[in-house]
Design a protein around this motif. Sequence first.
Motif, PDB file in Angstrom:
ATOM      1  N   THR A   1      81.219  25.847  31.001  1.00  0.00           N
ATOM      2  CA  THR A   1      82.554  25.871  30.396  1.00  0.00           C
ATOM      3  C   THR A   1      82.831  24.552  29.697  1.00  0.00           C
TER       4      THR A   1
ATOM      5  N   GLY B   1      87.915  25.006  30.467  1.00  0.00           N
ATOM      6  CA  GLY B   1      87.644  26.404  30.797  1.00  0.00           C
ATOM      7  C   GLY B   1      87.917  27.367  29.650  1.00  0.00           C
TER       8      GLY B   1
ATOM      9  N   ARG C   1      79.331  21.830  24.037  1.00  0.00           N
ATOM     10  CA  ARG C   1      80.699  21.549  23.560  1.00  0.00           C
ATOM     11  C   ARG C   1      80.756  21.594  22.035  1.00  0.00           C
TER      12      ARG C   1
HETATM   13  N1  ASP Z   1      84.501  20.503  32.603  1.00  0.00           N
HETATM   14  C1  ASP Z   1      85.512  20.883  31.652  1.00  0.00           C
HETATM   15  C2  ASP Z   1      85.613  22.394  31.585  1.00  0.00           C
HETATM   16  O1  ASP Z   1      84.965  23.065  32.311  1.00  0.00           O
HETATM   17  C3  ASP Z   1      85.386  20.278  30.303  1.00  0.00           C
HETATM   18  C4  ASP Z   1      84.166  19.527  29.866  1.00  0.00           C
HETATM   19  O2  ASP Z   1      83.272  19.214  30.643  1.00  0.00           O
HETATM   20  O3  ASP Z   1      84.104  19.240  28.669  1.00  0.00           O
HETATM   21  O4  ASP Z   1      86.326  22.959  30.807  1.00  0.00           O
END
Ligand code: ASP
Length: 233
Positions: free
Chosen positions: A29, A33, A210
């Motif tokens: 994620t 999330g 990401r």
């Molecule tokens: N750990 C966060 C999520 O699961 C965000 C991220 O790691 O960028 O949304």
Amino acid sequence: MVILKYEGKTKVVKREGGFVLLEFKDDITAGDGLKHDVMENKGVYCAEITAILMKYLNENSVRTHFLEYIPPRTLKVIPLKMFPLEVVVRFKKAGSFVKRYGGTEGEDLEKPLVEFFLKDDARHDPMVCVDHLELLGIAEKKQAEEMKEISVKASELLKSLFAKSGFELWDIKYEFGLDSEGRVILGDEISPDTFRLRKRGEIFDKDVYRRDLGDPMEKYREVLELCRSLSSL
Ligand code: ASP
Ligand code: TMP
């Protein structure tokens, strides 16, 4: 008897006797999330990477919750009462640091920077300082100082370990809890989900996901192989 305690975004937490079992899921994620996918073997890679790196820290005087790796995707750990916090150590500018304070991705910081964030997706993990932690009843000043100290020590150890193979640890996130004797112990996981790791500009962490830069699992698999080779040195 195994009792389900809690299911999070990327892990299932179970209780077995006096121990806790962390089962790593294949979910990935980002954006608190909002972005979510399931990637085959992601949990397997992150479980074994965490096991290798936490074993390394345990052997180098940083006590973690890690006890045993139960292949393929489970860790046996000591029970901790977790602080609802993320503790980030940065060696270089990146991610939310650049968004907040400017500068260029990859620029060196003069000394390791430690930041605290509340673990609260609905509020987008707000950054807090030690005074907030005390005021909100989340952690005592002494506990926060200990988290800071342990985080820097662990990060210096991991940075040096990765450097042996030419990899740069840019930043890393930790979570802590209290054991049955009230000691501050490093918990959760250490994996490409929770650090930024680079080699000659190549990205070996969750930024691949990401920022939609290709197949993150190729990189996670490479980090696992790297950790396996480093642990046999
Ligand atoms: N750990 C966060 C999520 O699961 C965000 C991220 O790691 O960028 O949304
Ligand atoms: P940031 O630059 O987005 O604040 O991230 C700093 C480090 O913390 C980076 O290695 C990614 C990691 N991290 C997590 O493990 N979980 C999170 O929820 C966030 C926001 C970052």
